[in-house]
Motif scaffolding. Structure first.
Motif, PDB file in Angstrom:
ATOM      1  N   THR A 104       7.463 -16.881  36.308  1.00  0.00           N
ATOM      2  CA  THR A 104       6.937 -18.206  35.967  1.00  0.00           C
ATOM      3  C   THR A 104       7.893 -19.342  36.299  1.00  0.00           C
ATOM      4  OG1 THR A 104       7.799 -18.000  33.691  1.00  0.00           O
ATOM      5  CG2 THR A 104       5.511 -17.290  34.098  1.00  0.00           C
ATOM      6  N   ALA A 105       9.042 -19.047  36.910  1.00  0.00           N
ATOM      7  CA  ALA A 105      10.004 -20.115  37.196  1.00  0.00           C
ATOM      8  C   ALA A 105       9.422 -21.162  38.137  1.00  0.00           C
ATOM      9  CB  ALA A 105      11.281 -19.516  37.794  1.00  0.00           C
ATOM     10  N   ASN A 106       8.509 -20.757  39.037  1.00  0.00           N
ATOM     11  CA  ASN A 106       7.941 -21.720  39.979  1.00  0.00           C
ATOM     12  C   ASN A 106       6.915 -22.644  39.324  1.00  0.00           C
ATOM     13  OD1 ASN A 106       6.010 -19.604  39.715  1.00  0.00           O
ATOM     14  ND2 ASN A 106       5.080 -20.192  41.661  1.00  0.00           N
ATOM     15  N   LEU A 107       6.588 -22.386  38.060  1.00  0.00           N
ATOM     16  CA  LEU A 107       5.653 -23.258  37.350  1.00  0.00           C
ATOM     17  C   LEU A 107       6.362 -24.426  36.694  1.00  0.00           C
ATOM     18  CD1 LEU A 107       3.455 -20.493  35.698  1.00  0.00           C
ATOM     19  CD2 LEU A 107       3.241 -21.535  37.954  1.00  0.00           C
ATOM     20  N   ARG A 108       7.702 -24.428  36.799  1.00  0.00           N
ATOM     21  CA  ARG A 108       8.527 -25.489  36.232  1.00  0.00           C
ATOM     22  C   ARG A 108       8.288 -25.580  34.729  1.00  0.00           C
ATOM     23  NH1 ARG A 108       7.285 -29.542  41.380  1.00  0.00           N
ATOM     24  NH2 ARG A 108       8.319 -28.238  42.920  1.00  0.00           N
ATOM     25  N   ASP A 109       7.999 -26.772  34.197  1.00  0.00           N
ATOM     26  CA  ASP A 109       7.868 -26.827  32.736  1.00  0.00           C
ATOM     27  C   ASP A 109       6.417 -26.736  32.267  1.00  0.00           C
ATOM     28  OD1 ASP A 109       6.815 -29.323  33.235  1.00  0.00           O
ATOM     29  OD2 ASP A 109       8.249 -30.433  32.002  1.00  0.00           O
ATOM     30  N   ALA A 110       5.505 -26.321  33.146  1.00  0.00           N
ATOM     31  CA  ALA A 110       4.136 -26.048  32.700  1.00  0.00           C
ATOM     32  C   ALA A 110       4.132 -24.751  31.899  1.00  0.00           C
ATOM     33  CB  ALA A 110       3.208 -25.931  33.899  1.00  0.00           C
ATOM     34  N   ARG A 111       3.620 -24.789  30.705  1.00  0.00           N
ATOM     35  CA  ARG A 111       3.680 -23.615  29.827  1.00  0.00           C
ATOM     36  C   ARG A 111       2.517 -22.648  30.049  1.00  0.00           C
ATOM     37  NH1 ARG A 111       5.830 -26.493  24.191  1.00  0.00           N
ATOM     38  NH2 ARG A 111       8.003 -26.667  24.871  1.00  0.00           N
ATOM     39  N   VAL A 112       1.435 -23.123  30.655  1.00  0.00           N
ATOM     40  CA  VAL A 112       0.310 -22.304  31.139  1.00  0.00           C
ATOM     41  C   VAL A 112      -0.059 -21.149  30.203  1.00  0.00           C
ATOM     42  CG1 VAL A 112       0.650 -22.943  33.549  1.00  0.00           C
ATOM     43  CG2 VAL A 112       1.859 -20.970  32.661  1.00  0.00           C
ATOM     44  N   THR A 113      -0.264 -21.445  28.942  1.00  0.00           N
ATOM     45  CA  THR A 113      -0.542 -20.416  27.947  1.00  0.00           C
ATOM     46  C   THR A 113      -1.739 -20.810  27.097  1.00  0.00           C
ATOM     47  OG1 THR A 113       1.802 -19.813  27.844  1.00  0.00           O
ATOM     48  CG2 THR A 113       0.397 -19.095  26.026  1.00  0.00           C
ATOM     49  N   ASP A 114      -2.735 -19.920  27.060  1.00  0.00           N
ATOM     50  CA  ASP A 114      -3.862 -20.089  26.151  1.00  0.00           C
ATOM     51  C   ASP A 114      -3.652 -19.197  24.927  1.00  0.00           C
ATOM     52  OD1 ASP A 114      -5.080 -21.798  27.946  1.00  0.00           O
ATOM     53  OD2 ASP A 114      -6.410 -20.267  28.781  1.00  0.00           O
ATOM     54  N   ARG A 115      -4.101 -19.686  23.793  1.00  0.00           N
ATOM     55  CA  ARG A 115      -3.986 -18.910  22.556  1.00  0.00           C
ATOM     56  C   ARG A 115      -5.341 -18.865  21.862  1.00  0.00           C
ATOM     57  NH1 ARG A 115       0.870 -21.522  23.161  1.00  0.00           N
ATOM     58  NH2 ARG A 115       2.754 -20.262  22.801  1.00  0.00           N
ATOM     59  N   TYR A 116      -5.698 -17.669  21.434  1.00  0.00           N
ATOM     60  CA  TYR A 116      -6.940 -17.492  20.677  1.00  0.00           C
ATOM     61  C   TYR A 116      -6.602 -16.811  19.363  1.00  0.00           C
ATOM     62  CZ  TYR A 116     -11.619 -16.044  19.304  1.00  0.00           C
ATOM     63  OH  TYR A 116     -12.782 -15.859  18.608  1.00  0.00           O
ATOM     64  N   ILE A 117      -6.954 -17.483  18.255  1.00  0.00           N
ATOM     65  CA  ILE A 117      -6.709 -16.944  16.918  1.00  0.00           C
ATOM     66  C   ILE A 117      -8.027 -16.428  16.361  1.00  0.00           C
ATOM     67  CG2 ILE A 117      -5.835 -17.462  14.611  1.00  0.00           C
ATOM     68  CD1 ILE A 117      -4.280 -19.818  15.922  1.00  0.00           C
ATOM     69  N   LEU A 118      -8.054 -15.140  16.048  1.00  0.00           N
ATOM     70  CA  LEU A 118      -9.310 -14.485  15.671  1.00  0.00           C
ATOM     71  C   LEU A 118      -9.765 -14.881  14.271  1.00  0.00           C
ATOM     72  CD1 LEU A 118      -8.009 -12.576  17.940  1.00  0.00           C
ATOM     73  CD2 LEU A 118      -9.483 -10.807  16.954  1.00  0.00           C
ATOM     74  N   LYS A 119     -11.082 -14.912  14.094  1.00  0.00           N
ATOM     75  CA  LYS A 119     -11.635 -15.079  12.757  1.00  0.00           C
ATOM     76  C   LYS A 119     -11.861 -13.738  12.087  1.00  0.00           C
ATOM     77  CE  LYS A 119     -16.070 -15.842  15.028  1.00  0.00           C
ATOM     78  NZ  LYS A 119     -17.060 -16.880  15.362  1.00  0.00           N
ATOM     79  N   GLY A 120     -11.944 -12.655  12.900  1.00  0.00           N
ATOM     80  CA  GLY A 120     -12.009 -11.301  12.383  1.00  0.00           C
ATOM     81  C   GLY A 120     -13.398 -10.853  11.989  1.00  0.00           C
TER      82      GLY A 120
END
Length: 918
Positions: free
Chosen positions: A404-420
């Motif tokens: 991911t070093a070539n993405l520089r400071d783009a964090r490019v992360t999705d997060r999904y928190i489950l309701k269960g």
């Protein structure tokens, strides 16, 4: 025997198409089809341009006249009451870009139209009805519609280098007391929106609207929502995401990155009742909102966070109690003028299934098998509060972890928190990623590949080109180009889709837009981009390096900024669209004079910023070439390119009604520049330019700057440099590569161009493919130079390669004496090195096909020429009698048959032909 006409409405660059089949002699009428845009709503000009395509199995069709009727209702049109415009019978072979010549249309007016034509083979019946409606044409009609928003942070939000801002959920209840005839919504949702009526999502667009510099112009979208509304109580629901409006890097490098503020919206719902009265529902202080919804953050660079525990069931329906929600505030408008969006929004255009999923430590690495742009839909199980994290990358390290070093400071992360409690399916709404690999953490067990679907997202445009050849390297490069180009269409052409850049750099598309147009119908995208460039121009005439100018880069170069002119030329050449030239000519001229006043010294243009960007360096390990012998002097680039642009401006001045002194001005300045250029840079003893880089020679050759008596020798010296000193490999950067393949071919060395196109060793396009690329790299040596610099999905290094594929290998080229493929040049270079080509291009007039195959000295070539066009055809041969067209001698079918320099030349009207030579 069936004849079919497809009608198309074009407004600037908006294309709306429908189809019908009708004619005399037993040819039957068929159902209208809307091919290119489902909802022709919100047209933003009062003089749209109408077009139609003729589809028939009859050969040699030429349109001789047309008759257009336009009415204010479908019923009137069916009764031939053309109360808006009746063109009468017009003798003309024009079937594209016919300007509406009727009554002036007002805001929200509707127009219904049909056409019939006369051809050399007979008259058609009337077409079925096509339709468009006008948008809101004046600012005054928006004045009473309030912009609403909330210019504060909610808990969990933050502003800084890595800003976080939760989505705004907005509701408005209203009541309609009468039976509804029609209803349309006019919506400006900054930065991105999703729209709902009574719980139903409106449209399948994503990441809407298209981005602009919101201080200069703001796009509104229009939707017909008649079927979603009912008499009585109703509710409008909207989710506002951040997009480019709430910039990703708030208060970070404010001298560079442009920010606009917090998300906001303005909406009008115009309802017409069956009794002839109407109502307008508007955004106002009664709108209720919350930011305590499940989308906790959405940031184009950093990703989206979705907490399913915070979902608000039925929030966009009448059953929901919004008494605990806040009232929205009236907020300041963005500042830009309101415009109907004349180009389609983005959509999910394709899906990709992963090819593997492997465990890596406490996570899993998903491989999509293709560098793609969009997002990932996931299906997961888990307990309430479990967090699934998706991190995106283009490649892996040697140990199998994400690089991911070539993405520089783009964090490019999705997060999904489950309701269960059950299987949950989710995908983001307001972000996109450029990726092949995904690191998935938070899963309790190994997932199945079918739990993931890659959604491919780009502008809703048709794929119009197909190309295949006998060379597998060229085929893979074409596929890589296809994936790279469409991935970088994001309401504007961007440079890359994955790192913290994603900017609409002008220099990447100077010639690239032309090549791309053979693969995708990009007319609307680039027409909109010309407006972006115009809006970004400074008062004294300067043009930025990126437009819209989300980054404040005004480098005043020529090779980057000149894209403003070359894109307008492409639209005219490929689509017959003169409107870009007509609209933008004053601003282009302003820039030409600005550059002359500030940087012309001794009749040479002395301003260049980026040089011949990304020349293959002398070592595989370095990013930028350091050896002066590899680098082309900036004044050579800027002077040669300025000469080229002056010639285009001279052509533009001749095409439009302008001061004839403009032509004299361009001619005089270009001749002075050409003279000074040759005096300074042409070495008459060696017959090379400057320091003899390929770029230094190819530009004056391509632009016609070389004195005729030296032209051939300069060319031969350039090919010697390529073949001997560069071992028949690419040595040009972004600028030189834009003209390399065609110049080699035009001067008789299509074989050398083919070598460059089919190379598999460094530096070459094939080298990228051989080393695992599934798109086009930013660097020729992207796998060996500092990988932190290399975007693995760029298109700027394609240069004129795609143009060369279609025009010179397939023989699908618009005759420069006409435009929009009214006359086609079908002159493939059969001797370049390929054994066969199978290509097609769906032009403004219809489908052009070229499928040829060689077998020894025999050639079998199948071509299709669309109705109302003709083609100049060239095949190898020293005797006309050795050429057969559909089994007959050329004289019995073709016109103007002749032999010249070992080639048989002839002209064909529309139809399907099999040409054989021996």
């Amino acid at each position: 025997m069936k004849e079919k006409i497809k009608s198309i409405l074009i407004v600037f660059a908006l294309v709306l198409s429908s189809g019908f089949v009708n004619a005399q002699s037993g040819i039957t009428l068929k159902e209208l089809e809307c091919e290119m845009l489902e909802n022709p709503l919100g047209i933003d000009v009062v003089k749209p341009r109408l077009s139609w395509k003729i589809e028939t199995d009859k050969p040699q069709i030429i349109q001789e006249a047309y008759h257009i009727m336009v009415a204010s209702s479908k019923e009137k049109l069916e009764n031939n009451e053309a109360d808006l415009w009746d063109s009468g019978k017009v003798k003309s072979d024009s079937s594209i870009n016919v300007t509406y010549g009727g009554e002036e249309l007002d805001s929200k007016d509707e127009a219904f139209w049909k056409v019939k034509i006369w051809t050399n083979k007979g008259e058609t019946n009337w077409s079925e009805t096509n339709f468009w409606s006008m948008g809101i044409l004046t600012y005054a009609e928006w004045k009473s519609t309030r912009w609403i928003g909330y210019n504060q942070l909610f808990p969990g939000d933050s502003i800084g280098q890595f800003s976080r801002l939760s989505a705004r959920y907005i509701r408005k209840n209203f009541e309609l007391e009468k039976p509804i005839k029609t209803a349309k919504i006019y919506l400006m949702g900054m930065g991105l929106y999703e729209l709902y009526i009574n719980g139903n999502q409106i449209g399948d667009q994503v990441l809407a609207p298209v981005p602009t510099d919101y201080t200069k112009n703001v796009k509104y979208n229009v939707f017909d929502v008649t079927k979603e509304l009912a008499s009585g109580k109703n509710v409008i629901g909207t989710i506002l995401g951040n997009g480019r409006y709430f910039a990703m890097r708030q208060e970070y490098k404010p001298y560079k990155i442009k920010n606009f503020g917090f998300p906001k919206m303005a909406l009008q719902l115009v309802v017409e009742y069956t009794d002839g009265t109407s109502d307008t529902i508007k955004t106002d202080e009664s709108c209720k909102f919350t930011a305590n919804g499940p989308i906790r953050a959405n940031n184009e660079y950093d990703g989206e966070t979705y907490d399913a525990r915070m979902e608000i069931p039925k929030w966009n329906t009448l059953d929901f109690d919004d008494s605990d929600w806040m009232n929205l505030m009236w907020v300041q408008e963005p500042g830009g003028f309101y415009e109907g969006q004349m180009t389609p929004n983005m959509k999910v255009k394709d899906t990709v299934m992963p090819i593997s999923v492997k465990q890596k430590d406490d996570s899993y690495i998903l491989d999509m098998g293709q560098n793609m742009v969009g997002w990932l839909q996931i299906k997961v199980n888990g307990e309430r509060g479990d967090t699934i994290k998706l991190k995106f990358a283009e490649s892996l390290k040697e140990d199998g972890s994400l690089y991911t070093a070539n993405l520089r400071d783009a964090r490019v992360t999705d997060r999904y928190i489950l309701k269960g409690g059950r299987t949950e399916t989710w995908e983001p709404k307001f972000v996109y990623h450029g990726f092949r690999f995904v690191k998935i953490t938070g899963l309790k067990s190994k997932p199945k590949m079918e739990d993931f679907i890659g959604k491919v997202v780009y502008d809703d445009m048709e794929t119009v080109g197909v190309f295949e050849s006998s060379n597998p390297v060229m085929n893979q490069v074409y596929k890589n180009a296809y994936w790279g180009i469409r991935g970088n269409y994001k309401g504007m052409p961007i440079d890359c889709p994955q790192r913290n850049e994603r900017q609409p750099w002008l220099g990447d598309r100077t010639t690239g837009a032309y090549g791309e147009s053979f693969i995708f119908d990009n007319q609307t995208l680039y027409s909109k981009w010309l407006d972006d460039i115009k809006y970004s121009q400074t008062l004294d005439g300067g043009i930025p390096d990126v437009a819209p100018a989300f980054w404040r880069y005004y480098g005043d170069g020529v090779t980057w900024q000149g894209t403003y002119i070359t894109v307008a030329d492409m639209l005219y050449k490929q689509y017959g669209d003169l409107s870009g030239i007509e609209k933008h000519y004053p601003y282009m001229k302003k820039w030409i004079k600005y550059m002359e006043a500030n940087y012309l010294k001794d009749d040479l243009m002395t301003k260049d910023k980026y040089g011949d960007w990304c020349v293959p360096p002398e070592s595989l390990e370095i990013i930028r070439a350091q050896d002066p012998e590899l680098l082309t002097d900036g004044d050579v680039l800027s002077s040669a390119f300025y000469y080229y642009l002056l010639n285009l401006m001279e052509k533009f001045a001749g095409l439009i009604d302008t001061d004839k002194q403009d032509i004299v001005y361009y001619q005089d300045l270009s001749e002075r520049l050409k003279k000074a250029f040759n005096e300074k840079y042409l070495d008459k003893s060696k017959l090379i330019y400057a320091n003899n880089t390929v770029t230094a020679n190819v530009l004056p050759l391509a632009f016609g700057m070389v004195p005729k008596e030296y032209e051939q020798q300069v060319f031969e010296n350039m090919t010697h440099e390529i073949e001997v000193n560069k071992n028949s490999h690419i040595s040009t950067g972004v600028v030189g590569t834009q003209f390399l393949m065609r110049t080699l071919t035009n001067f008789g060395r299509s074989d050398l161009a083919y070598t460059l196109a089919s190379n598999k060793t460094y530096p070459s396009w094939g080298y990228m493919a051989e080393n695992g690329a599934t798109t086009i790299w930013e660097l020729w040596n992207g796998n060996t130079a500092d990988p932190e610099m290399n975007s693995q999905n760029h298109v700027m290094l394609l240069g004129d390669l795609m143009i060369w594929y279609y025009e010179d290998m397939a023989g699908i080229k618009s005759d420069p004496k006409t435009q929009g493929f009214k006359k086609i040049l079908m002159e493939p270079h059969f001797d370049a090195g390929l054994d066969y080509v199978d290509a097609s291009y769906d032009s403004s007039y219809g489908l052009i096909k070229s499928h040829w195959k060689k077998n020894g000295t025999k050639l079998n070539w199948k071509i299709t020429i669309p109705p109302n066009t003709s083609a100049k055809v060239k095949v190898p041969g020293s005797k006309i009698s050795k050429v057969k067209i559909n089994g007959q001698g050329p004289e019995s079918i073709a016109e103007n048959v002749s032999i010249k320099e070992g080639q048989v030349l002839f002209e064909l009207l529309s139809g399907d032909y099999t040409i054989k030579t021996n």
